[in-house]
Design a protein around this motif. Structure first.
Motif, PDB file in Angstrom:
ATOM      1  N   LEU A 102       5.093  -7.710  -2.976  1.00  0.00           N
ATOM      2  CA  LEU A 102       3.793  -7.661  -3.666  1.00  0.00           C
ATOM      3  C   LEU A 102       3.595  -6.286  -4.305  1.00  0.00           C
ATOM      4  O   LEU A 102       3.087  -6.177  -5.424  1.00  0.00           O
ATOM      5  CB  LEU A 102       2.648  -7.967  -2.688  1.00  0.00           C
ATOM      6  N   LYS A 103       4.039  -5.243  -3.610  1.00  0.00           N
ATOM      7  CA  LYS A 103       3.899  -3.883  -4.139  1.00  0.00           C
ATOM      8  C   LYS A 103       4.659  -3.756  -5.454  1.00  0.00           C
ATOM      9  O   LYS A 103       4.159  -3.234  -6.455  1.00  0.00           O
ATOM     10  CB  LYS A 103       4.428  -2.870  -3.118  1.00  0.00           C
ATOM     11  N   GLU A 104       5.868  -4.309  -5.448  1.00  0.00           N
ATOM     12  CA  GLU A 104       6.706  -4.222  -6.638  1.00  0.00           C
ATOM     13  C   GLU A 104       6.126  -5.061  -7.783  1.00  0.00           C
ATOM     14  O   GLU A 104       6.003  -4.598  -8.909  1.00  0.00           O
ATOM     15  CB  GLU A 104       8.108  -4.711  -6.293  1.00  0.00           C
ATOM     16  N   LYS A 105       5.730  -6.286  -7.464  1.00  0.00           N
ATOM     17  CA  LYS A 105       5.235  -7.192  -8.521  1.00  0.00           C
ATOM     18  C   LYS A 105       3.942  -6.672  -9.148  1.00  0.00           C
ATOM     19  O   LYS A 105       3.762  -6.718 -10.362  1.00  0.00           O
ATOM     20  CB  LYS A 105       5.014  -8.591  -7.953  1.00  0.00           C
ATOM     21  N   ASP A 106       3.032  -6.176  -8.291  1.00  0.00           N
ATOM     22  CA  ASP A 106       1.718  -5.764  -8.790  1.00  0.00           C
ATOM     23  C   ASP A 106       1.682  -4.292  -9.208  1.00  0.00           C
ATOM     24  O   ASP A 106       0.653  -3.818  -9.698  1.00  0.00           O
ATOM     25  CB  ASP A 106       0.642  -6.008  -7.719  1.00  0.00           C
ATOM     26  N   GLY A 107       2.773  -3.563  -8.950  1.00  0.00           N
ATOM     27  CA  GLY A 107       2.830  -2.150  -9.334  1.00  0.00           C
ATOM     28  C   GLY A 107       1.903  -1.254  -8.524  1.00  0.00           C
ATOM     29  O   GLY A 107       1.256  -0.359  -9.067  1.00  0.00           O
ATOM     30  N   TRP A 108       1.854  -1.493  -7.205  1.00  0.00           N
ATOM     31  CA  TRP A 108       1.053  -0.613  -6.345  1.00  0.00           C
ATOM     32  C   TRP A 108       1.732   0.745  -6.226  1.00  0.00           C
ATOM     33  O   TRP A 108       2.955   0.858  -6.390  1.00  0.00           O
ATOM     34  CB  TRP A 108       0.900  -1.189  -4.937  1.00  0.00           C
ATOM     35  N   SER A 109       0.933   1.764  -5.883  1.00  0.00           N
ATOM     36  CA  SER A 109       1.478   3.108  -5.673  1.00  0.00           C
ATOM     37  C   SER A 109       1.506   3.445  -4.189  1.00  0.00           C
ATOM     38  O   SER A 109       0.735   2.876  -3.402  1.00  0.00           O
ATOM     39  CB  SER A 109       0.581   4.148  -6.362  1.00  0.00           C
ATOM     40  N   ASP A 110       2.341   4.418  -3.848  1.00  0.00           N
ATOM     41  CA  ASP A 110       2.320   4.937  -2.478  1.00  0.00           C
ATOM     42  C   ASP A 110       0.904   5.410  -2.175  1.00  0.00           C
ATOM     43  O   ASP A 110       0.233   5.982  -3.051  1.00  0.00           O
ATOM     44  CB  ASP A 110       3.282   6.124  -2.344  1.00  0.00           C
ATOM     45  N   GLY A 111       0.448   5.175  -0.959  1.00  0.00           N
ATOM     46  CA  GLY A 111      -0.894   5.617  -0.569  1.00  0.00           C
ATOM     47  C   GLY A 111      -1.980   4.594  -0.874  1.00  0.00           C
ATOM     48  O   GLY A 111      -3.125   4.763  -0.436  1.00  0.00           O
ATOM     49  N   ASP A 112      -1.641   3.518  -1.601  1.00  0.00           N
ATOM     50  CA  ASP A 112      -2.624   2.449  -1.798  1.00  0.00           C
ATOM     51  C   ASP A 112      -2.938   1.817  -0.442  1.00  0.00           C
ATOM     52  O   ASP A 112      -2.145   1.907   0.508  1.00  0.00           O
ATOM     53  CB  ASP A 112      -2.091   1.394  -2.779  1.00  0.00           C
ATOM     54  N   GLU A 113      -4.096   1.153  -0.380  1.00  0.00           N
ATOM     55  CA  GLU A 113      -4.618   0.748   0.935  1.00  0.00           C
ATOM     56  C   GLU A 113      -4.483  -0.753   1.204  1.00  0.00           C
ATOM     57  O   GLU A 113      -4.645  -1.578   0.300  1.00  0.00           O
ATOM     58  CB  GLU A 113      -6.103   1.132   1.017  1.00  0.00           C
ATOM     59  N   VAL A 114      -4.209  -1.048   2.462  1.00  0.00           N
ATOM     60  CA  VAL A 114      -4.181  -2.438   2.924  1.00  0.00           C
ATOM     61  C   VAL A 114      -5.145  -2.529   4.105  1.00  0.00           C
ATOM     62  O   VAL A 114      -5.010  -1.776   5.078  1.00  0.00           O
ATOM     63  CB  VAL A 114      -2.757  -2.859   3.355  1.00  0.00           C
ATOM     64  N   ILE A 115      -6.106  -3.431   4.010  1.00  0.00           N
ATOM     65  CA  ILE A 115      -7.080  -3.577   5.098  1.00  0.00           C
ATOM     66  C   ILE A 115      -6.487  -4.484   6.175  1.00  0.00           C
ATOM     67  O   ILE A 115      -5.922  -5.549   5.874  1.00  0.00           O
ATOM     68  CB  ILE A 115      -8.414  -4.131   4.565  1.00  0.00           C
ATOM     69  N   THR A 116      -6.611  -4.028   7.418  1.00  0.00           N
ATOM     70  CA  THR A 116      -5.922  -4.713   8.508  1.00  0.00           C
ATOM     71  C   THR A 116      -6.748  -4.635   9.786  1.00  0.00           C
ATOM     72  O   THR A 116      -7.808  -4.008   9.819  1.00  0.00           O
ATOM     73  CB  THR A 116      -4.525  -4.095   8.700  1.00  0.00           C
ATOM     74  N   THR A 117      -6.233  -5.277  10.832  1.00  0.00           N
ATOM     75  CA  THR A 117      -6.961  -5.348  12.106  1.00  0.00           C
ATOM     76  C   THR A 117      -6.355  -4.420  13.159  1.00  0.00           C
ATOM     77  O   THR A 117      -5.138  -4.282  13.224  1.00  0.00           O
ATOM     78  CB  THR A 117      -6.965  -6.798  12.644  1.00  0.00           C
ATOM     79  N   PRO A 118      -7.195  -3.852  14.010  1.00  0.00           N
ATOM     80  CA  PRO A 118      -6.660  -3.064  15.115  1.00  0.00           C
ATOM     81  C   PRO A 118      -6.218  -3.928  16.286  1.00  0.00           C
ATOM     82  O   PRO A 118      -5.542  -3.445  17.187  1.00  0.00           O
ATOM     83  CB  PRO A 118      -7.839  -2.194  15.557  1.00  0.00           C
TER      84      PRO A 118
END
Ligand SMILES: Cc1ncc(COP(=O)(O)O)c(C=O)c1O
Length: 379
Positions: free
Chosen positions: A70-86
């Motif tokens: 997904l990072k590659e396809k959408d062109g995300w950058s390092d440091g972009d955020e993913v919301i997740t659960t603890p």
């Protein structure tokens, strides 16, 4: 105490059928990618109705690949955020870090799954995706999270490690997500020794992921063996440095057997869970985690919340009953400590949650013994 120990998980394998599948691999001389992995991918697509499925050596690998692609396809950058659960096994959150993305922790709801309101509050201009974990097989508020992701243009990754066989509104879970990852590790609902599956919604990503799981090579050995003749079968290209993440035919053979029994086995888990419900209902010291409306849970876990959890566990252990904890708030781990204090409900649940023994060899009498012991120690 001379009663037999009651463990949290005990895997059940249909040994003769598994040996039959494995024997076929050994006799054919093909234990790797292809042959049974192809058969199991097809069987999983048929069972779930999901458009694609690629068999892996683990769900951890799948979670990594979900974000890589997904990072590659959408062109995300390092440091972009993913919301997740603890409240998850660390694989979920490590996968975000493998891709130099930042795990941003949101709080959980009464199902111990991500709370849509908390997720919404954590969205920033750098948020790219949400990682939803169906804890114990529960769908929680997955529908609301999927709508939120669509509305805000975020990708949805479903960590369905616990969800083999979970249905939502009558359909196998996963259709609402961009990508869904299953675990077939030994104590999961569809047990092998160790394996997983990644199911992308998008056909292009499904084609891509097949290269990523075999070192970036654009033709697998099985395809080359069955489809190509002569010298050309040795000519392949390598497009990028992929990983060695694909599954193998021995595991796929075991998975084919387990799939035949998945609905029946999950039905048994639901029956034991209903027994626990009946035994624990009305006890104010034991707060049962409910299955969300519309969800037919795989019932990987049966979870309750209680006070003095650790003391209760020690007491039950003394009677040879061994419950578990799913999970310790990940922000308590040093590497995720930057987020400590940001998810108070998840933190409180992590101090109070307990998973009661639940597996296919656990009888209703065992469940009664577990419930009796629990209630005696809660008082
Ligand atoms: C919620 C969750 N995600 C991911 C995983 C990783 O699965 P695997 O062991 O197949 O890599 C697990 C396994 O315990 C899990 O419980």
């Amino acid at each position: 105490m001379n009663e037999k120990p009651v463990h949290l998980f005990v895997p059940t394998f249909r040994v003769e059928e598994c040996l039959g599948e494995i024997r076929e691999c050994l006799e054919k001389g093909w234990t790797g990618l292809g042959f049974k992995t192809v058969a199991f991918e097809e069987a999983w697509v048929k069972y779930t109705g999901l458009p694609h499925a690629h068999f892996l050596n683990s769900a951890t690998a799948g979670l990594h690949l979900a974000l890589r692609l997904l990072k590659e396809k959408d062109g995300w950058s390092d440091g972009d955020e993913v919301i997740t659960t603890p409240l998850t096994f660390v694989s979920t959150n490590h996968a975000i870090l493998y891709e130099n993305l930042k795990p941003v922790f949101a709080d959980v709801d009464r199902y111990l799954c991500l709370d849509p309101a908390s997720v919404e509050a954590r969205i920033t201009s750098r948020t790219r995706a949400v990682m939803f974990v169906g804890l114990g097989g529960n769908t929680g508020q997955l529908d609301a999270i999927a709508s939120l992701c669509r509305l805000r243009g975020l990708r949805l990754v479903l960590d369905a490690a616990h969800m083999a066989g979970t249905r939502l509104h009558g359909r196998h879970v996963g259709h609402e997500s961009d990508v869904v990852v299953f675990s077939y590790q030994a104590v999961k609902n569809l047990p092998t020794a160790d394996a997983g599956m990644i199911c992308f919604n998008d056909r292009g990503l499904d084609e891509e992921v097949r290269k990523w799981t075999w070192l970036g090579i654009n033709k697998d050995t099985y395809t080359r063996t069955v489809e190509k003749q002569g010298a050309y079968r040795w000519y392949y290209d390598v497009e990028h440095p992929g990983f060695k993440y694909h599954g193998n035919s021995v595991m796929a053979g075991m998975a084919l057997v387990a799939l035949r029994y998945l609905d029946e086995d999950n039905g048994y888990r639901r029956r034991i869970s209903a027994r626990y419900d009946a035994l624990l209902e009305g006890n104010p010291g034991v707060e049962r985690i409910q299955v969300a409306p519309g969800c037919e849970s795989s019932r990987h876990l049966y979870q309750v919340l209680l006070d003095r959890r650790d003391e209760v566990m020690v007491g039950m252990n003394a009677e040879e009953i061994y419950p578990g904890v799913h999970y310790r708030d990940n922000t308590l781990y040093r590497m995720y400590g930057y987020a400590q204090g940001t998810c108070p409900l998840a933190h409180a649940a992590s101090e109070r949650v307990i998973s009661l023994p639940l597996h296919l060899r656990l009888t209703e009498e065992d469940a009664e013994r577990v419930a009796r012991s629990l209630l005696a120690h809660v008082r």
